[in-house]
Design a protein around this motif. Structure first.
Motif, PDB file in Angstrom:
ATOM      1  N   VAL A 334      57.111  -5.200   9.207  1.00 17.00           N
ATOM      2  CA  VAL A 334      58.131  -6.261   9.240  1.00 17.00           C
ATOM      3  C   VAL A 334      59.163  -6.086   8.128  1.00 17.00           C
ATOM      4  O   VAL A 334      60.010  -6.946   7.924  1.00 17.00           O
ATOM      5  N   GLY A 335      59.062  -4.948   7.408  1.00 17.58           N
ATOM      6  CA  GLY A 335      60.090  -4.613   6.430  1.00 17.58           C
ATOM      7  C   GLY A 335      59.881  -5.147   5.036  1.00 17.58           C
ATOM      8  O   GLY A 335      60.798  -5.084   4.198  1.00 17.58           O
ATOM      9  N   LEU A 336      58.679  -5.653   4.732  1.00 23.81           N
ATOM     10  CA  LEU A 336      58.424  -6.156   3.382  1.00 23.81           C
ATOM     11  C   LEU A 336      57.922  -5.038   2.485  1.00 23.81           C
ATOM     12  O   LEU A 336      57.080  -4.225   2.885  1.00 23.81           O
ATOM     13  N   LYS A 337      58.401  -5.005   1.256  1.00 24.62           N
ATOM     14  CA  LYS A 337      58.015  -3.979   0.291  1.00 24.62           C
ATOM     15  C   LYS A 337      56.813  -4.456  -0.515  1.00 24.62           C
ATOM     16  O   LYS A 337      56.857  -5.510  -1.137  1.00 24.62           O
ATOM     17  N   PRO A 338      55.710  -3.712  -0.502  1.00 23.18           N
ATOM     18  CA  PRO A 338      54.530  -4.120  -1.285  1.00 23.18           C
ATOM     19  C   PRO A 338      54.801  -4.017  -2.777  1.00 23.18           C
ATOM     20  O   PRO A 338      55.684  -3.274  -3.214  1.00 23.18           O
ATOM     21  N   ASN A 339      54.032  -4.748  -3.576  1.00 26.97           N
ATOM     22  CA  ASN A 339      54.171  -4.655  -5.026  1.00 26.97           C
ATOM     23  C   ASN A 339      52.925  -4.016  -5.638  1.00 26.97           C
ATOM     24  O   ASN A 339      52.032  -3.557  -4.925  1.00 26.97           O
ATOM     25  N   GLU A 340      52.865  -4.004  -6.965  1.00 26.41           N
ATOM     26  CA  GLU A 340      51.760  -3.331  -7.654  1.00 26.41           C
ATOM     27  C   GLU A 340      50.407  -3.948  -7.299  1.00 26.41           C
ATOM     28  O   GLU A 340      49.411  -3.242  -7.112  1.00 26.41           O
ATOM     29  N   VAL A 341      50.373  -5.287  -7.196  1.00 26.53           N
ATOM     30  CA  VAL A 341      49.107  -5.957  -6.897  1.00 26.53           C
ATOM     31  C   VAL A 341      48.629  -5.620  -5.484  1.00 26.53           C
ATOM     32  O   VAL A 341      47.425  -5.484  -5.244  1.00 26.53           O
ATOM     33  N   THR A 342      49.557  -5.473  -4.553  1.00 21.38           N
ATOM     34  CA  THR A 342      49.185  -5.094  -3.185  1.00 21.38           C
ATOM     35  C   THR A 342      48.381  -3.801  -3.195  1.00 21.38           C
ATOM     36  O   THR A 342      47.345  -3.691  -2.522  1.00 21.38           O
ATOM     37  N   PHE A 343      48.848  -2.825  -3.966  1.00 22.50           N
ATOM     38  CA  PHE A 343      48.184  -1.512  -3.978  1.00 22.50           C
ATOM     39  C   PHE A 343      46.841  -1.565  -4.697  1.00 22.50           C
ATOM     40  O   PHE A 343      45.932  -0.804  -4.355  1.00 22.50           O
ATOM     41  N   VAL A 344      46.701  -2.442  -5.684  1.00 21.56           N
ATOM     42  CA  VAL A 344      45.386  -2.610  -6.313  1.00 21.56           C
ATOM     43  C   VAL A 344      44.374  -3.046  -5.252  1.00 21.56           C
ATOM     44  O   VAL A 344      43.279  -2.488  -5.145  1.00 21.56           O
ATOM     45  N   GLY A 345      44.741  -4.051  -4.455  1.00 26.22           N
ATOM     46  CA  GLY A 345      43.851  -4.528  -3.403  1.00 26.22           C
ATOM     47  C   GLY A 345      43.538  -3.467  -2.369  1.00 26.22           C
ATOM     48  O   GLY A 345      42.395  -3.333  -1.921  1.00 26.22           O
ATOM     49  N   LEU A 346      44.548  -2.681  -1.979  1.00 25.80           N
ATOM     50  CA  LEU A 346      44.360  -1.672  -0.944  1.00 25.80           C
ATOM     51  C   LEU A 346      43.444  -0.536  -1.405  1.00 25.80           C
ATOM     52  O   LEU A 346      42.530  -0.118  -0.673  1.00 25.80           O
ATOM     53  N   ILE A 347      43.687  -0.027  -2.611  1.00 27.94           N
ATOM     54  CA  ILE A 347      42.849   1.081  -3.110  1.00 27.94           C
ATOM     55  C   ILE A 347      41.436   0.579  -3.373  1.00 27.94           C
ATOM     56  O   ILE A 347      40.450   1.286  -3.136  1.00 27.94           O
ATOM     57  N   TYR A 348      41.332  -0.668  -3.852  1.00 22.88           N
ATOM     58  CA  TYR A 348      40.019  -1.287  -4.053  1.00 22.88           C
ATOM     59  C   TYR A 348      39.269  -1.352  -2.720  1.00 22.88           C
ATOM     60  O   TYR A 348      38.067  -1.053  -2.643  1.00 22.88           O
ATOM     61  N   ALA A 349      39.980  -1.746  -1.653  1.00 19.24           N
ATOM     62  CA  ALA A 349      39.361  -1.820  -0.330  1.00 19.24           C
ATOM     63  C   ALA A 349      38.857  -0.451   0.108  1.00 19.24           C
ATOM     64  O   ALA A 349      37.740  -0.320   0.626  1.00 19.24           O
ATOM     65  N   CYS A 350      39.666   0.568  -0.113  1.00 20.93           N
ATOM     66  CA  CYS A 350      39.270   1.933   0.274  1.00 20.93           C
ATOM     67  C   CYS A 350      38.029   2.392  -0.479  1.00 20.93           C
ATOM     68  O   CYS A 350      37.165   3.085   0.072  1.00 20.93           O
ATOM     69  N   SER A 351      37.915   1.993  -1.747  1.00 25.31           N
ATOM     70  CA  SER A 351      36.794   2.466  -2.567  1.00 25.31           C
ATOM     71  C   SER A 351      35.462   1.928  -2.070  1.00 25.31           C
ATOM     72  O   SER A 351      34.423   2.544  -2.300  1.00 25.31           O
ATOM     73  N   HIS A 352      35.486   0.789  -1.383  1.00 26.62           N
ATOM     74  CA  HIS A 352      34.222   0.194  -0.949  1.00 26.62           C
ATOM     75  C   HIS A 352      33.818   0.596   0.468  1.00 26.62           C
ATOM     76  O   HIS A 352      32.801   0.125   0.974  1.00 26.62           O
ATOM     77  N   VAL A 353      34.625   1.430   1.103  1.00 26.34           N
ATOM     78  CA  VAL A 353      34.209   1.980   2.402  1.00 26.34           C
ATOM     79  C   VAL A 353      34.356   3.505   2.420  1.00 26.34           C
ATOM     80  O   VAL A 353      34.194   4.128   3.462  1.00 26.34           O
ATOM     81  N   GLY A 354      34.688   4.079   1.256  1.00 25.24           N
ATOM     82  CA  GLY A 354      34.721   5.534   1.150  1.00 25.24           C
ATOM     83  C   GLY A 354      35.894   6.216   1.816  1.00 25.24           C
ATOM     84  O   GLY A 354      35.796   7.389   2.200  1.00 25.24           O
ATOM     85  N   LEU A 355      37.026   5.522   1.969  1.00 29.13           N
ATOM     86  CA  LEU A 355      38.206   6.122   2.605  1.00 29.13           C
ATOM     87  C   LEU A 355      39.019   6.882   1.553  1.00 29.13           C
ATOM     88  O   LEU A 355      40.055   6.416   1.079  1.00 29.13           O
ATOM     89  N   VAL A 356      38.534   8.072   1.197  1.00 23.93           N
ATOM     90  CA  VAL A 356      39.140   8.838   0.110  1.00 23.93           C
ATOM     91  C   VAL A 356      40.565   9.260   0.455  1.00 23.93           C
ATOM     92  O   VAL A 356      41.494   9.066  -0.345  1.00 23.93           O
ATOM     93  N   ASN A 357      40.749   9.852   1.624  1.00 25.25           N
ATOM     94  CA  ASN A 357      42.086  10.334   2.000  1.00 25.25           C
ATOM     95  C   ASN A 357      43.092   9.188   2.083  1.00 25.25           C
ATOM     96  O   ASN A 357      44.233   9.318   1.651  1.00 25.25           O
ATOM     97  N   LYS A 358      42.641   8.052   2.642  1.00 25.04           N
ATOM     98  CA  LYS A 358      43.527   6.894   2.762  1.00 25.04           C
ATOM     99  C   LYS A 358      43.905   6.354   1.384  1.00 25.04           C
ATOM    100  O   LYS A 358      45.067   6.030   1.118  1.00 25.04           O
ATOM    101  N   GLY A 359      42.925   6.271   0.493  1.00 25.93           N
ATOM    102  CA  GLY A 359      43.196   5.787  -0.857  1.00 25.93           C
ATOM    103  C   GLY A 359      44.133   6.698  -1.613  1.00 25.93           C
ATOM    104  O   GLY A 359      45.050   6.242  -2.304  1.00 25.93           O
ATOM    105  N   ARG A 360      43.909   8.015  -1.458  1.00 23.73           N
ATOM    106  CA  ARG A 360      44.776   8.998  -2.106  1.00 23.73           C
ATOM    107  C   ARG A 360      46.206   8.896  -1.566  1.00 23.73           C
ATOM    108  O   ARG A 360      47.178   8.958  -2.319  1.00 23.73           O
TER     109      ARG A 360
END
Length: 611
Positions: A334-360
């Motif tokens: 929808v064209g919204l730009k994520p901020n620093e906190v958004t990426f903290v949540g996203l990488i944190y989410a990846c770490s708890h399901v082992g999505l290494v490539n997605k997190g990287r």
């Protein structure tokens, strides 16, 4: 159209933020040549663009002016302040003095102080204050009121009071700023006394006191004052105080209080308020009711980056990584730009399901696609992802190359991973380094002790014990709070004075017997005290989260979810026990510990045993 009529229309456009109509009037003024002949038009246009939220248009008009006066400078400062571009205001000030040779008047002083206060720029604010004192406007009460807020916000309430005492005509702004300053500095009695002394106290003075207490962590005091304010019959004509109470509910994880404030939001008609809805999403997520957070989000007619980030982080903390990543895709579509906190949540989410490539990929996108500079928290989340997924070499390389000094949590994450995948040599090397750093987290010490014991390094085990003994003297005692519909009960480890101690003990013994029949074996490695196996098991038996769960089972309505807040990390043995208990009693148990949320249901936990 007469000049007075045009000016009035521009002022109305500014007041109502009608930018399109304002631009049409601007075009008419240019075609008529009035902008060259009537000096008031450029300043009024700058003010109009600023108040409509278009500071770049205001600045372009300002730069094109052949001659500028103090009113022009005041207009452009105001435009940037209203757009929250406070750095621009301060940088433009030096241009005004050095290039145009103007000295500030009382209005410009007020603009500068406001910018300094908003940025908590104390040193620059003090310099502006010094200039104000030697200026012809040094007795201006409006500027002094702004200075009171500056010093209050920067944690200097006594300095704020000195300025306040020099104000001849003390207004609501100066009173509320001073009250806020003392509340923010945790000086409760002085803040409350000021409120009592204030002539004609209103919603805004109450808001200053309560929001100051919330921001300084005096949450219980804030709640008590809010109740007192409601009893005094103060009408809530502004939603900000409600957002403060929602924030207090979130910090204390008091779901019932949050629901009561939510009902007030509905009753006062603030459901459509964007920042109130954002606060409600955050509150419900932090109070473990992520379904309610989703419901608030789905009903919002307008969403900003805070709305999306709040629900993404909430999903991530509750172990719903797929939902969090799906929401991110929807947000960017929808064209919204994520901020620093958004990426903290996203990488944190990846770490708890082992999505290494997605997190990287997300970490890379953060820098390359959005120009955001990763913080230590982002690197720690990425490190955690590598560690949990067994990519120890990448994790170590990241530790060595990141532009921040790794903290204890970063090293502990790598140490835990090395133990889990059986890399004993790596584990011992990291453990030795951590021991030199003098760890401050008890869970880190437990991990160190296990690593050293596994390597038969008993001397180092002894050193860890000494660190733990010193830590015991100063660490915050562990507690668990169980939230029931009409009460909250706090339990400390080894609780022996509770009126229902016997009933709690009896239920825990019954559960313990059933768990052992199902294969439970106590894990006493988290008990580092020098004592026998039976005594270690007794210590585990009286851990605070077990007491809280037992009390919740005894007192709550059958079938309802038991919600617990713990100030420390759940120990490994209690985590296993809670998985057994939820299966035995067929109840969902939600625990918010120092790291994340754990949803225990059907004998498993949402964290998948990674926390």
């Amino acid at each position: 159209m007469p000049h007075a009529g045009l000016l009035h229309q521009l002022q109305q456009c500014a007041k109502r933020q009608f930018r399109t109509q304002g631009k049409k009037l601007h075009a008419h003024i240019i075609k008529s040549g009035l902008d060259q002949n009537v000096p008031l038009y450029p300043n009024t246009l700058i003010d109009m663009y600023g108040k409509c939220g278009y500071p770049n248009d205001a600045l372009q008009l300002f730069d094109e002016m052949p001659e500028r006066d103090l009113a022009s400078w005041a207009s452009i400062f105001t435009a940037h302040n209203q757009a929250n571009l406070y750095y621009n205001t301060l940088s433009l000030f030096s241009t005004m003095v050095l290039l145009d040779g103007f000295q500030p008047d009382h209005f410009i002083f007020a603009c500068l102080v406001k910018a300094c206060a908003s940025l908590s720029a104390l040193k620059i604010g003090q310099q502006v204050h010094a200039q104000f004192l030697v200026s012809p406007f040094s007795r201006d009460d409006v500027v002094k009121s702004s200075l009171v807020y500056l010093y209050a916000k920067c944690g200097l309430p006594d300095t704020a009071r000195k300025v306040f005492n020099s104000i001849v005509a003390k207004n609501v702004i100066s009173w509320t700023s001073l009250i806020y300053g003392y509340a923010l500095a945790e000086r409760k009695s002085e803040a409350i006394e000021l409120l009592r002394d204030m002539p004609g106290k209103n919603l805004y003075s109450w808001t200053a006191l309560i929001s100051g207490f919330v921001q300084s962590g005096l949450l219980v005091d804030a709640i008590r004052l809010f109740i007192e304010m409601r009893r005094d019959g103060v009408y809530i004509e502004d939603p900000f105080i409600l957002s403060s109470m929602i924030g207090a509910s979130a910090s204390l994880a008091k779901l019932d209080l949050g629901k009561q404030v939510h009902r007030l939001v509905v009753g006062f008609g603030y459901v459509s308020s964007l920042f109130i809805s954002n606060a409600l999403i955050d509150m419900y997520a932090k109070c473990s009711d992520v379904l309610a957070a989703e419901k608030i989000f789905s009903h919002m007619k307008k969403r900003d980056v805070v709305s999306w980030t709040s629900i993404i982080v909430g999903m991530a903390q509750h172990g719903q990584a797929d939902e969090a990543l799906s929401l991110y895709d929807e947000m960017t579509s929808v064209g919204l730009k994520p901020n620093e906190v958004t990426f903290v949540g996203l990488i944190y989410a990846c770490s708890h399901v082992g999505l290494v490539n997605k997190g990287r990929q997300l970490f890379k996108s953060m820098v390359e696609d959005y120009g955001l500079n990763p913080s230590l928290q982002h690197y720690t989340c990425l490190l955690d992802l590598y560690s949990r997924s067994g990519h120890l070499e990448e994790a170590e390389n990241l530790l060595d190359s990141m532009p921040f000094k790794p903290d204890e949590a970063a090293w502990a994450s790598l140490l835990s991973a090395s133990r889990r995948v059986g890399k004993n040599e790596v584990g011992v090397r990291i453990a030795n380094h951590l021991l030199e750093l003098r760890p401050e987290d008890p869970s880190t010490c437990v991990l160190l002790s296990n690593i050293f014991a596994g390597a038969s390094m008993w001397e180092n085990v002894s050193k860890v014990r000494k660190v733990m003994v010193a830590m015991e003297r100063k660490k915050e005692p562990g507690y668990s709070c169980v939230n029931l519909s009409k009460e909250n009960q706090v339990f400390y480890a080894g609780e022996t004075t509770h009126p229902m101690k016997d009933e709690i003990s009896e239920l825990l013994k019954e559960l313990d017997a059933e768990m052992r029949r199902r294969g439970y074996v106590p894990d006493t490695t988290s008990v580092l005290h020098d004592m026998g196996q039976q005594e270690k098991e007794r210590q585990l038996f009286w851990h605070s989260e077990r007491l809280a769960v037992a009390y919740g089972l005894l007192k709550s309505v059958p079938g309802t979810t038991i919600r617990i807040v713990k100030n420390l990390r759940v120990c490994g043995d209690c985590h296993v026990v809670l998985k057994f208990i939820c299966g035995i009693v067929n109840r969902e148990i939600v625990v918010r510990d120092a790291n994340r949320f754990h949803h225990f249901k059907g004998g498993i936990c949402s964290c998948r045993d990674f926390w």
